[in-house]
Enzyme design. Structure first.
Site, PDB file in Angstrom:
ATOM      1  N   GLU A 103      17.328  74.433  11.931  1.00 36.41           N
ATOM      2  CA  GLU A 103      18.608  74.928  11.375  1.00 36.41           C
ATOM      3  C   GLU A 103      18.633  75.057   9.850  1.00 36.41           C
ATOM      4  OE1 GLU A 103      21.622  72.341  12.992  1.00 36.41           O
ATOM      5  OE2 GLU A 103      21.239  72.985  15.050  1.00 36.41           O
TER       6      GLU A 103
ATOM      7  N   GLU B 221      17.416  75.120  23.627  1.00 38.49           N
ATOM      8  CA  GLU B 221      18.569  74.226  23.859  1.00 38.49           C
ATOM      9  C   GLU B 221      19.645  74.940  24.677  1.00 38.49           C
ATOM     10  OE1 GLU B 221      19.937  72.439  20.194  1.00 38.49           O
ATOM     11  OE2 GLU B 221      17.902  72.167  19.446  1.00 38.49           O
TER      12      GLU B 221
HETATM   13  C1  XIL Z   1      23.005  67.142  19.649  1.00 39.54           C
HETATM   14  C2  XIL Z   1      22.933  66.128  20.791  1.00 39.54           C
HETATM   15  O1  XIL Z   1      22.996  66.836  21.997  1.00 39.54           O
HETATM   16  C3  XIL Z   1      24.049  65.140  20.695  1.00 39.54           C
HETATM   17  O2  XIL Z   1      23.866  64.092  21.626  1.00 39.54           O
HETATM   18  C4  XIL Z   1      24.146  64.551  19.306  1.00 39.54           C
HETATM   19  O3  XIL Z   1      25.310  63.805  19.236  1.00 39.54           O
HETATM   20  C5  XIL Z   1      24.156  65.619  18.237  1.00 39.54           C
HETATM   21  O4  XIL Z   1      23.060  66.493  18.401  1.00 39.54           O
HETATM   22  N1  XIL Z   1      21.253  71.524  17.665  1.00 39.54           N
HETATM   23  C6  XIL Z   1      20.193  70.660  17.795  1.00 39.54           C
HETATM   24  C7  XIL Z   1      20.341  69.446  18.634  1.00 39.54           C
HETATM   25  O5  XIL Z   1      19.104  70.948  17.298  1.00 39.54           O
HETATM   26  O6  XIL Z   1      19.567  68.384  18.167  1.00 39.54           O
HETATM   27  C8  XIL Z   1      21.786  69.032  18.758  1.00 39.54           C
HETATM   28  O7  XIL Z   1      21.844  67.946  19.677  1.00 39.54           O
HETATM   29  C9  XIL Z   1      22.637  70.181  19.183  1.00 39.54           C
HETATM   30  C10 XIL Z   1      22.570  71.305  18.176  1.00 39.54           C
END
Ligand code: XIL
Length: 407
Positions: free
Chosen positions: A199, A306
């Site tokens: 990101e 994701e």
């Molecule tokens: C999120 C997790 O799912 C949660 O449990 C945590 O509280 C915050 O992070 N982008 C990413 C992930 O790269 O690591 C994130 O995961 C969601 C957005």
């Protein structure tokens, strides 16, 4: 007798519904994010030990790849400064779970603005006593070469944006290198794919390519190249990904292409594009097709890292995934006809993944089922809170079968 046995076996095999990993095996890996209680077998995050066991069974049945939802993030694996500041217990359990179940194990994530402890960015020189002396004493105070904007800093879990005295560029690069070498080195040969930088691109259509993070402010734009180089030194065989969200948005995608082309021109070892794909039910085949077509021009494998499709009303505005803004995206109840819209959206995106199967090599869901999703109230996954397949699961299976029928 042996004929009878053969018949029984065939019938049993036919009874067993085909899994995601099975049906896509000629095309791409199908994975899921797992959380700590799944890999340790304990009760945990919203789940009793019994429910967790069910989730684990589902993971083993459906998926051949896992990513750690949190346990390899800097805050979790390296909470305190220095070589003694690591805590590998949960990460080790995660890696062992994957290897003992013969799964591809992904590492997530090395360099990110979120879930990174403040000490990482803090200066080691005697801290200034007030803001004025800070500005005067610290050569890394507010840079003039900012090329990003937007949210930055911890932004999650009690780690606000760090505002104290800052590390120097050299100090932060040194910490980054030590962290990457230690974590990647520990799992060398076990974790074969890493999200190296997560990101780093600015949201929105502005002219800033990079997010205005502390990494950018303290090190400068080459923090990205350095992170990939350190990871490559630590494990020359690992597949190194750049990972980001919102790439379905043309403006953000354009920035991704600018960034990756510039890294490629500098011969930075970036080997795959991770597209998070935190989507909502407005997503369709055309949008995903266009997204993948453009990303594929970079000539790198694409990993959907994701995946989830939010069906809450509060999540329909865009494909953003800032952790700090997450709660709002699952508010407002579900959209009307949510289950059908979810199934249609999933059908469309899997049709696009299959169309681009020469590029798309991995598809990872961000959670096993709706109970343990980070967007639980948006019911964004293929399995419900009881780990049962939803109509969206069937819709995805239909797409897979269509492809094999067409072959
Ligand atoms: C999120 C997790 O799912 C949660 O449990 C945590 O509280 C915050 O992070 N982008 C990413 C992930 O790269 O690591 C994130 O995961 C969601 C957005």
């Amino acid at each position: 007798m042996s004929a009878l046995l053969a018949i029984t076996v065939t019938v049993r095999a036919a009874d067993k519904p085909v899994s995601l990993q099975e049906i896509f095996k000629d095309h791409f890996l199908v994975g899921t994010a797992v959380n700590r209680n799944m890999v340790t077998g304990e009760a945990g995050f919203r789940r009793s030990a019994e429910q967790s066991a069910k989730d684990v069974a589902l993971v083993k049945e459906q998926f051949n790849q896992i990513s750690p939802e949190n346990d390899l993030k800097w805050q979790l694996v390296h909470p305190r400064a220095g070589k003694d500041g690591y805590d590998f217990s949960a990460a080790d359990a995660f890696v062992n779970f994957g290897l003992s179940n013969k799964m591809t194990v992904v590492g997530h994530t090395l360099v990110w603005h979120s879930q990174t402890p403040n000490w990482v960015f803090a200066g080691t020189n005697p801290p200034p006593t007030n803001a004025t002396s800070f500005a005067a004493a610290n050569t890394n105070a507010a840079p003039t070469n900012q090329i990003g904007r937007g949210r930055f800093g911890g932004g999650f879990g009690g780690f606000g944006v760090y505002t104290g005295p800052r590390a120097s560029r050299e100090e932060l690069l040194q910490r980054m290198r030590e962290h990457i070498h230690t974590v990647v080195g520990r799992y060398k040969g076990k974790i074969k794919t890493w999200d190296v930088v997560n990101e780093a691109i600015a949201d929105g259509g502005g002219t800033n390519v990079l997010r205005n993070s502390l990494w950018l402010q303290i090190i400068g734009p080459d923090f990205i190249a350095r992170a990939f180089e350190y990871a490559h030194e630590a494990d020359p065989d690992a597949i190194l990904r750049y990972n980001d969200y919102g790439l379905e948005n043309p403006a953000k995608r354009k920035k991704l292409i600018t960034l990756i082309k510039s890294l490629q021109a500098q011969k930075v070892p970036v080997h795959a594009i991770g597209s998070q794909a935190h989507l909502n039910v407005s997503i369709n085949f055309e949008k995903m097709d266009e997204t993948l077509t453009e990303i594929a021009t970079l000539g790198l494998p694409i990993h959907i890292t994701e995946l989830d499709v939010n069906s809450a009303a509060g999540g329909q505005r865009g494909f953003g995934a800032n952790v700090a803004d997450n709660a709002a995206t699952t508010q407002g109840g579900l959209v009307t006809d949510a289950e059908k819209k979810l199934a249609d959206a999933y059908a469309g995106i899997f049709r696009a993944f299959l169309k681009h199967r020469d590029s798309v090599k991995m598809v990872t869901f961000w959670g096993v089922n709706d109970a343990n999703s980070w967007r639980s109230q948006g019911k964004p996954l293929l399995f419900d809170v009881n780990a049962q397949p939803k109509p969206a699961f069937d819709a995805v299976m239909v797409e897979a079968k269509n492809i094999s029928a067409a072959k």
